[in-house]
Design a protein around this motif. Sequence first.
Motif, mmCIF file in Angstrom:
data_model
loop_
_atom_site.group_PDB
_atom_site.id
_atom_site.type_symbol
_atom_site.label_atom_id
_atom_site.label_comp_id
_atom_site.label_asym_id
_atom_site.label_seq_id
_atom_site.Cartn_x
_atom_site.Cartn_y
_atom_site.Cartn_z
ATOM 1 N N VAL A 167 0.832 -1.208 0.000
ATOM 2 C CA VAL A 167 0.000 0.000 0.000
ATOM 3 C C VAL A 167 0.865 1.256 0.000
ATOM 4 C CG1 VAL A 167 -1.629 1.329 1.402
ATOM 5 C CG2 VAL A 167 -1.998 -1.112 1.044
ATOM 6 N N LEU A 168 2.028 1.203 0.654
ATOM 7 C CA LEU A 168 2.912 2.368 0.686
ATOM 8 C C LEU A 168 3.587 2.627 -0.653
ATOM 9 C CD1 LEU A 168 4.630 1.957 4.169
ATOM 10 C CD2 LEU A 168 2.842 3.571 3.532
ATOM 11 N N GLY A 169 3.589 1.615 -1.549
ATOM 12 C CA GLY A 169 4.154 1.836 -2.871
ATOM 13 C C GLY A 169 5.242 0.875 -3.288
ATOM 14 N N PHE A 170 5.605 -0.086 -2.457
ATOM 15 C CA PHE A 170 6.632 -1.056 -2.817
ATOM 16 C C PHE A 170 6.062 -2.080 -3.793
ATOM 17 C CE2 PHE A 170 8.066 0.525 1.301
ATOM 18 C CZ PHE A 170 9.413 0.773 1.061
ATOM 19 N N GLN A 171 6.927 -2.650 -4.625
ATOM 20 C CA GLN A 171 6.516 -3.713 -5.532
ATOM 21 C C GLN A 171 6.163 -4.973 -4.739
ATOM 22 O OE1 GLN A 171 6.100 -3.382 -8.846
ATOM 23 N NE2 GLN A 171 6.751 -1.243 -8.733
ATOM 24 N N MET A 176 12.601 0.228 3.290
ATOM 25 C CA MET A 176 12.442 -1.160 3.740
ATOM 26 C C MET A 176 13.793 -1.844 3.705
ATOM 27 S SD MET A 176 9.957 -4.194 2.319
ATOM 28 C CE MET A 176 10.691 -4.164 0.683
ATOM 29 N N GLY A 177 14.153 -2.496 4.810
ATOM 30 C CA GLY A 177 15.429 -3.207 4.880
ATOM 31 C C GLY A 177 15.727 -3.596 6.314
ATOM 32 N N SER A 178 16.950 -4.058 6.549
ATOM 33 C CA SER A 178 17.364 -4.392 7.909
ATOM 34 C C SER A 178 17.668 -3.112 8.686
ATOM 35 C CB SER A 178 18.596 -5.298 7.888
ATOM 36 O OG SER A 178 19.704 -4.617 7.325
ATOM 37 N N VAL A 236 10.936 4.265 -1.422
ATOM 38 C CA VAL A 236 9.782 4.791 -2.160
ATOM 39 C C VAL A 236 9.642 6.270 -1.815
ATOM 40 C CG1 VAL A 236 7.275 4.739 -2.385
ATOM 41 C CG2 VAL A 236 8.553 2.603 -2.337
ATOM 42 N N LEU A 237 9.592 7.113 -2.848
ATOM 43 C CA LEU A 237 9.344 8.544 -2.673
ATOM 44 C C LEU A 237 7.889 8.815 -3.018
ATOM 45 C CD1 LEU A 237 12.548 10.015 -4.380
ATOM 46 C CD2 LEU A 237 12.152 9.648 -1.952
ATOM 47 N N ALA A 238 7.103 9.195 -2.045
ATOM 48 C CA ALA A 238 5.686 9.495 -2.241
ATOM 49 C C ALA A 238 5.435 10.914 -1.760
ATOM 50 C CB ALA A 238 4.816 8.498 -1.478
ATOM 51 N N ASP A 239 5.464 11.861 -2.724
ATOM 52 C CA ASP A 239 5.337 13.289 -2.394
ATOM 53 C C ASP A 239 6.458 13.667 -1.421
ATOM 54 O OD1 ASP A 239 4.341 15.804 -2.521
ATOM 55 O OD2 ASP A 239 2.654 15.456 -1.177
ATOM 56 N N THR A 240 6.133 14.139 -0.224
ATOM 57 C CA THR A 240 7.179 14.488 0.740
ATOM 58 C C THR A 240 7.498 13.341 1.703
ATOM 59 O OG1 THR A 240 5.548 15.406 2.281
ATOM 60 C CG2 THR A 240 6.509 16.920 0.668
#
Length: 251
Positions: free
Chosen positions: A140-144, A211-213, A202-206
Motif C-alpha cells: 500500500v505504501l508503494g513497494f513492488q 524497507m530493509g534491515s 519509495v518517494l511518495a510526495d514528501t
Amino acid sequence: MESVTNTTAEATATMDCDGNTDTDAFEKVKSKRSHKRKRDAAEVDMQAEGSVAAKRPQFPALSGDQLRGGSDEMRKVSVPAHRYTPLKENWMKIFTPIVENLQLQVRFNLKTRNVEIKTCKETQDIGALTRAADFVKAFVLGFQVEDALALIRLDELFLETFDVTDVKPLKGDHLSRAIGRIAGKGGKTKFTIENVTKTRIVLADTKIHIMGSFQNIKMARTAICNLILGSPPSKVYGNIRAVASRTAERF
C-alpha cells in the motif's frame, strides 16, 4: 589456732579442686559468626551443584488453537484511493502467499476500503498475522509485490517512514529541489542508494519509505538526510560506500 588454720587450708584446696572440675566440665562455644559463614558457603555450593545438575525443561509444541487462545484475531490495513487500481491488478499476487503460505484468511472490504486479514483453524505460526499485515502495508505504501514478499520470507526486515520536512523545514521550490536531489536524474541517485545499502526506497510526495534491515535502513536514512540538507550526491556516494565497506569487513 593450728587446727583452724589447717581447716581453712583444706577448705581452700577443696574449692580449688572444685573450680578445676567446673572448668573442665565447660565446653568451648563456637562463634556464631563463623558458623553462619560456613553455613552460607555450604548453601552456595549446594545451589551451584543444583544449577549444574538441572536440565533444560522440554515442553511439547503448542497447537494452533492454543496459540490463538481460542479466538480469531484480525488486522486491518487501510488502502488510499490512489492504490485501489494497483491492488486490484496485483490481488492474486497478494492473495496467494497470505492464504497458501501463511494459512490466513484475507479479503478487501469495499465499504470500509480496508484489507482485512484474519486467523483461522489452519493457522500454525503465531507471527503469521503480523507478517501478512506488514506485507500488505508495504504494498500500500508503494513497494513492488516482489520486494514486499521479503517481509514474509525473511526475518529482521522493517519499514520506516519519515517526512522531508522532519529533517529540514523547507517550502516551495526549496522542497521540490530537495526531493529532486533524493531522486536524481531518472531516479539514478535513489537507485544508487538502494544498491549500496541493500534497501528499497519509495518517494511518495514528501514522504520517504525505506524497507530493509536495521543497519541498512540507518545507512540509507543518513544518506537521504545529507541530500536533503544540501550535500552534493558525489559526496554522499563516497560516504555510504565507505560505511558499507566497513560494515562488510566487520561481518
